[in-house]
Design an enzyme around this catalytic site. Structure first.
Site, short mmCIF file in Angstrom:
data_model
loop_
_atom_site.label_atom_id
_atom_site.label_comp_id
_atom_site.label_asym_id
_atom_site.label_seq_id
_atom_site.Cartn_x
_atom_site.Cartn_y
_atom_site.Cartn_z
CG ASP A 271 -2.01 -1.04 1.16
OD1 ASP A 271 -2.35 -1.46 0.03
OD2 ASP A 271 -2.52 -1.44 2.22
CG ASP B 213 -6.65 -1.52 -1.42
OD1 ASP B 213 -6.85 -2.74 -1.58
OD2 ASP B 213 -5.75 -1.07 -0.69
#
Length: 200
Positions: free
Chosen positions: A145, A162
């Site tokens: 991330d 995401d």
């Protein structure tokens, strides 16, 4: 007699043409799903590769002051760092989601649903690739991330996969709410009411 009537009184040639046209529509929609999924997957893979190579272990990079920060972390949970420590569970869930999307695609004739499922499939495959191939172990890999918006609010760090999953999920809810079906038909509120009365 053979070429005159089929079930429902429609000529066989018309039925054949309808099936051919329906098959062509489905093929185009599946192709669109595949294109969207590949684009999402490729962008996710490229961005993760770049940030791991150049930004991991470095200080966060402020792209837009107080709005967007590049902050590389490894996430063992789901999207937006939810459920950390349940990596194997989310890996199994992601595999199930991919399988469900591929099964649903066999009935696909809707343009909006093709885009929606493409976003969901590309995002699921992006994070699934991390879980399968990244450290610490196969099927237990931590997802990369790196995007953080409004950092002062401590909004969870996420990635492009995401984002695609969230956008696809929102579109799916809106399409279902509006009655749009995967097969290209639309179920209106009047039809739903009529079905409920007949079932009652």
């Amino acid at each position: 007699m053979r070429s005159v009537q089929a079930a429902g009184g429609a000529p066989l040639s018309d039925q054949t043409d309808a099936r051919t046209a329906g098959g062509a529509v489905r093929a185009r929609r599946i192709a669109l799903l595949g294109v969207v999924a590949v684009l999402v997957y490729a962008l996710d893979l490229v961005t993760k590769t770049l940030v791991v190579s150049f930004l991991e272990g470095e200080e966060p990079v402020e792209v837009i002051p107080d709005v967007l920060l590049l902050n590389v972390i490894r996430n063992s949970g789901a999207a937006f760092s939810i459920g950390a420590g349940m990596t194997i569970v989310f890996t199994v869930i992601a595999l199930g989601v991919v399988g469900a999307i591929l099964r649903t695609a066999r009935q696909l004739r809707s343009l909006p649903w093709a885009i929606t499922l493409g976003l969901l499939l590309g995002g699921a495959l992006g994070n699934l690739t991390d879980r399968i191939f990244r450290a610490p172990a196969p099927l237990q890999g931590h997802v990369v991330d790196f995007l953080q918006v409004f950092p002062a609010t401590r909004f969870p760090v996420f990635n492009l996969a995401d984002s695609a999953i969230v956008c696809g999920g929102i579109l799916a809810v809106l399409l279902a709410w509006r009655g749009y079906q995967v097969d290209g038909t639309r179920q209106t509120g009047e039809e739903q009411t009529g079905e409920e009365k007949s079932n009652g």
